[in-house]
Design a protein around this motif. Structure first.
Motif, PDB file in Angstrom:
ATOM      1  N   GLU A   1     -11.916 -21.639  52.606  1.00 20.97           N
ATOM      2  CA  GLU A   1     -12.351 -20.703  51.570  1.00 20.97           C
ATOM      3  C   GLU A   1     -13.732 -21.092  51.046  1.00 20.97           C
ATOM      4  O   GLU A   1     -14.598 -20.236  50.819  1.00 20.97           O
ATOM      5  CB  GLU A   1     -11.337 -20.683  50.426  1.00 20.97           C
ATOM      6  CG  GLU A   1     -11.743 -19.845  49.220  1.00 20.97           C
ATOM      7  CD  GLU A   1     -11.909 -18.364  49.532  1.00 20.97           C
ATOM      8  OE1 GLU A   1     -12.496 -17.655  48.699  1.00 20.97           O
ATOM      9  OE2 GLU A   1     -11.459 -17.917  50.606  1.00 20.97           O
TER      10      GLU A   1
ATOM     11  N   ARG B   1     -16.337 -20.122  53.619  1.00 14.77           N
ATOM     12  CA  ARG B   1     -16.629 -18.685  53.588  1.00 14.77           C
ATOM     13  C   ARG B   1     -17.567 -18.352  52.436  1.00 14.77           C
ATOM     14  O   ARG B   1     -18.559 -17.628  52.613  1.00 14.77           O
ATOM     15  CB  ARG B   1     -15.327 -17.897  53.441  1.00 14.77           C
ATOM     16  CG  ARG B   1     -15.518 -16.383  53.417  1.00 14.77           C
ATOM     17  CD  ARG B   1     -14.261 -15.669  52.971  1.00 14.77           C
ATOM     18  NE  ARG B   1     -13.900 -15.988  51.595  1.00 14.77           N
ATOM     19  CZ  ARG B   1     -14.509 -15.464  50.523  1.00 14.77           C
ATOM     20  NH1 ARG B   1     -15.516 -14.620  50.674  1.00 14.77           N
ATOM     21  NH2 ARG B   1     -14.108 -15.795  49.313  1.00 14.77           N
TER      22      ARG B   1
ATOM     23  N   GLU C   1     -13.479 -22.453  59.593  1.00 17.10           N
ATOM     24  CA  GLU C   1     -13.451 -21.023  59.323  1.00 17.10           C
ATOM     25  C   GLU C   1     -12.064 -20.539  58.917  1.00 17.10           C
ATOM     26  O   GLU C   1     -11.925 -19.465  58.340  1.00 17.10           O
ATOM     27  CB  GLU C   1     -13.924 -20.246  60.551  1.00 17.10           C
ATOM     28  CG  GLU C   1     -15.394 -20.495  60.885  1.00 17.10           C
ATOM     29  CD  GLU C   1     -15.889 -19.608  62.004  1.00 17.10           C
ATOM     30  OE1 GLU C   1     -15.089 -18.792  62.516  1.00 17.10           O
ATOM     31  OE2 GLU C   1     -17.066 -19.721  62.369  1.00 17.10           O
TER      32      GLU C   1
END
Length: 232
Positions: free
Chosen positions: A196, A199, A231
């Motif tokens: 997270e 991202r 990822e």
């Protein structure tokens, strides 16, 4: 021994003196203690180049000229700069920088040059100091064999816009200060999913974004570290 010097053809010849200054400054790189210090130094110079570029095309042209100029300089410092650029620099320039460095095989570089960019992510922390201060994301990294613990610390404000981007060398001191602040009920510190964070950081650090002036110097390292986060 350095490669023979030449006067390269440039896209932006008006900046020739700037590139020459970068090549001169690069001569201090081989004397640095390790890969992290070299990456931070190169990131600072790349950040100055990015901040001064009026648009993407100008940024790409200046990057290409810098690589050409460092190759022409052919010194140990220039080769270290090229190796660092190939490891943590803008993606569009990495291949050219790697080829330029490889074209200088007789130019000696420190042993730690082999570790440039070779980091493994560790624990990721979320530090929240208040609703108006945004989220501070602290991502730990190490070089091969667990060496040189360091962290990328990015404060994201409203809309996940970067408010602060720094590379931290003393991670224990940073986290100790954060825990003391948490005990004083000044902030919340908790582990955070690395995917997270990756991202969010990859989006926040996009080269087409806008950044505080003081953040530019850490952007090259920050983007490379963000790309190293998982990822999923």
């Amino acid at each position: 021994m350095s490669a023979a010097r030449s006067t390269p053809s440039l896209f932006l010849p008006g900046l020739r003196d700037v590139y020459a200054a970068y090549a001169r400054e690069a001569e201090r790189l081989p004397a640095l203690p390790g890969a992290l210090q070299a990456e931070v130094a190169v990131s600072e110079r790349l950040g100055a180049l990015e901040a001064a570029a009026p648009h993407k095309a100008g940024r790409r042209a200046a990057l290409g000229d810098l690589i050409t100029s460092l190759r022409a300089a052919g010194t140990p410092g220039a080769r270290v700069f090229l190796l660092a650029l190939a490891a943590i620099g803008p993606v569009e320039g990495r291949s050219a920088a790697a080829k330029a460095a490889a074209s200088l095989p007789g130019v000696a570089v420190p042993d730690w040059a082999a570790d440039l960019g070779r980091v493994t992510p560790g624990t990721v922390w979320l530090i929240q100091e208040g609703p108006l201060d945004g989220d501070r994301l602290v991502c730990e990294f190490r070089y091969p064999d667990g060496a040189d613990l360091h962290a990328l610390a990015v404060r994201l404000g409203y809309g996940d816009k970067p408010a602060e981007v720094v590379v931290v060398g003393d991670v224990p001191a940073l986290m100790n200060a954060a825990r003391q602040a948490m005990q004083a009920e000044l902030c919340v510190v908790q582990p955070y999913p690395a995917a997270e964070v990756g991202r969010r950081l990859r989006a926040a650090l996009d080269p087409d974004g806008t950044f505080p002036d003081e953040a530019y110097g850490a952007l090259a390292v920050a983007r490379q570290r963000a790309a190293a986060l998982p990822e999923r």
